[in-house]
Design an enzyme around this catalytic site. Sequence first.
Site, mmCIF file in Angstrom:
data_model
loop_
_atom_site.group_PDB
_atom_site.id
_atom_site.type_symbol
_atom_site.label_atom_id
_atom_site.label_comp_id
_atom_site.label_asym_id
_atom_site.label_seq_id
_atom_site.Cartn_x
_atom_site.Cartn_y
_atom_site.Cartn_z
ATOM 1 N N HIS A 1 6.909 42.019 104.245
ATOM 2 C CA HIS A 1 7.114 40.620 103.903
ATOM 3 C C HIS A 1 8.284 40.054 104.758
ATOM 4 C CE1 HIS A 1 6.829 42.895 99.504
ATOM 5 N NE2 HIS A 1 5.547 42.466 100.006
ATOM 6 N N HIS B 1 0.911 36.582 96.343
ATOM 7 C CA HIS B 1 1.490 37.802 97.048
ATOM 8 C C HIS B 1 0.557 38.413 97.857
ATOM 9 C CE1 HIS B 1 4.716 40.418 97.947
ATOM 10 N NE2 HIS B 1 3.571 41.316 97.777
ATOM 11 N N ASP C 1 1.403 39.406 101.709
ATOM 12 C CA ASP C 1 0.923 40.736 102.572
ATOM 13 C C ASP C 1 0.092 40.500 103.771
ATOM 14 O OD1 ASP C 1 2.649 42.122 100.794
ATOM 15 O OD2 ASP C 1 0.931 42.822 99.508
ATOM 16 N N HIS D 1 -2.786 46.761 102.071
ATOM 17 C CA HIS D 1 -2.396 47.256 103.269
ATOM 18 C C HIS D 1 -3.119 48.015 104.230
ATOM 19 C CE1 HIS D 1 1.308 45.042 102.327
ATOM 20 N NE2 HIS D 1 1.388 45.826 101.364
HETATM 21 ZN ZN LIG Z 1 3.804 42.638 99.233
#
Ligand SMILES: [Zn+2]
Length: 304
Positions: A77, A233, A237, A260
Amino acid sequence: MDAQRTLRRQISCVGIGLHSGNKVTLSLKPAAADFGIRFRRTDIGDHEVPATVHHLAGIQLATGLSRNEVSVETVEHLLAALTAAGIDNVLVELNSPEVPIMDGSAAPFIYLIQEAGVRRLPAARKYLKIVRPIAISRGDKRIALYPSDHFKVTYSISFDHPLLRHQSRTVRITEESFIEDIAPARTFTFLKDVELMRQNGLALGGSLENAIVLGETGILNNALRFEDEFVRHKILDAVGDLALVGYPVIGHLVAHRAGHALHTEFAAKILEEAHSWRLVEAPVDTMVPLPIGIKEAAAPRLAN
Ligand SMILES: [Zn+2]
């Protein structure tokens, strides 16, 4: 040519680590041209970890980096805020392994950057411009980059939950659009996963103050900041994880159900596929070709 940028002055804040639950002091310090973004752990001998794919650590629920067995966790972030705000060079000091989670979004980091101010440096910024598509997929998870004159992200998610079955959004990422539409979007988790994480000693600092928590039929928090806060969001990311290539990217990132692990695997693949991009000093080609038929000899003679 765009100039590289850093912060005008040092700025600090205090927050808690999402997984450890410990208090963390974070400081952002101005740095010289070509320094890049580097983390420094002040609690263990000022070890530095550059924010690049070369120092990726194991990915669990967030993106971590490590070098010489010194690690920093949950960097994404902050990296998203720094790169979207055009901060090429900065030293990030932490007195703990985790970047503080703040409110689960990138908005507090944008606030810090704006409070510190931005300074231009006497060196050209280099962009990584995509000239051929790059893609990877793992099952039904996909991520790709296509040539474009701008940095754009298209993200789609689908879950078996009444609030977020399918969400999709495309955003051209500029400092303004990131601040307005992406930075405030908070991380989210499912109540059924929270207990499991706690049992494994994770998310000890997690609360309704720093994450949207989804129960069986709705959210446990008071309200969403956007109707599609979840997919926003995911874009946040992806911007943060893509920062690990070490240059601002010019291209259209398209991701479906990624996370991720796939974002960062993809960031490493981009650097490997060097024939699919080139480094340029301006985001859009500024070389304007002469119209066909006009020869140089026909150009007006310039007065001395
Ligand atoms: Zn995140």
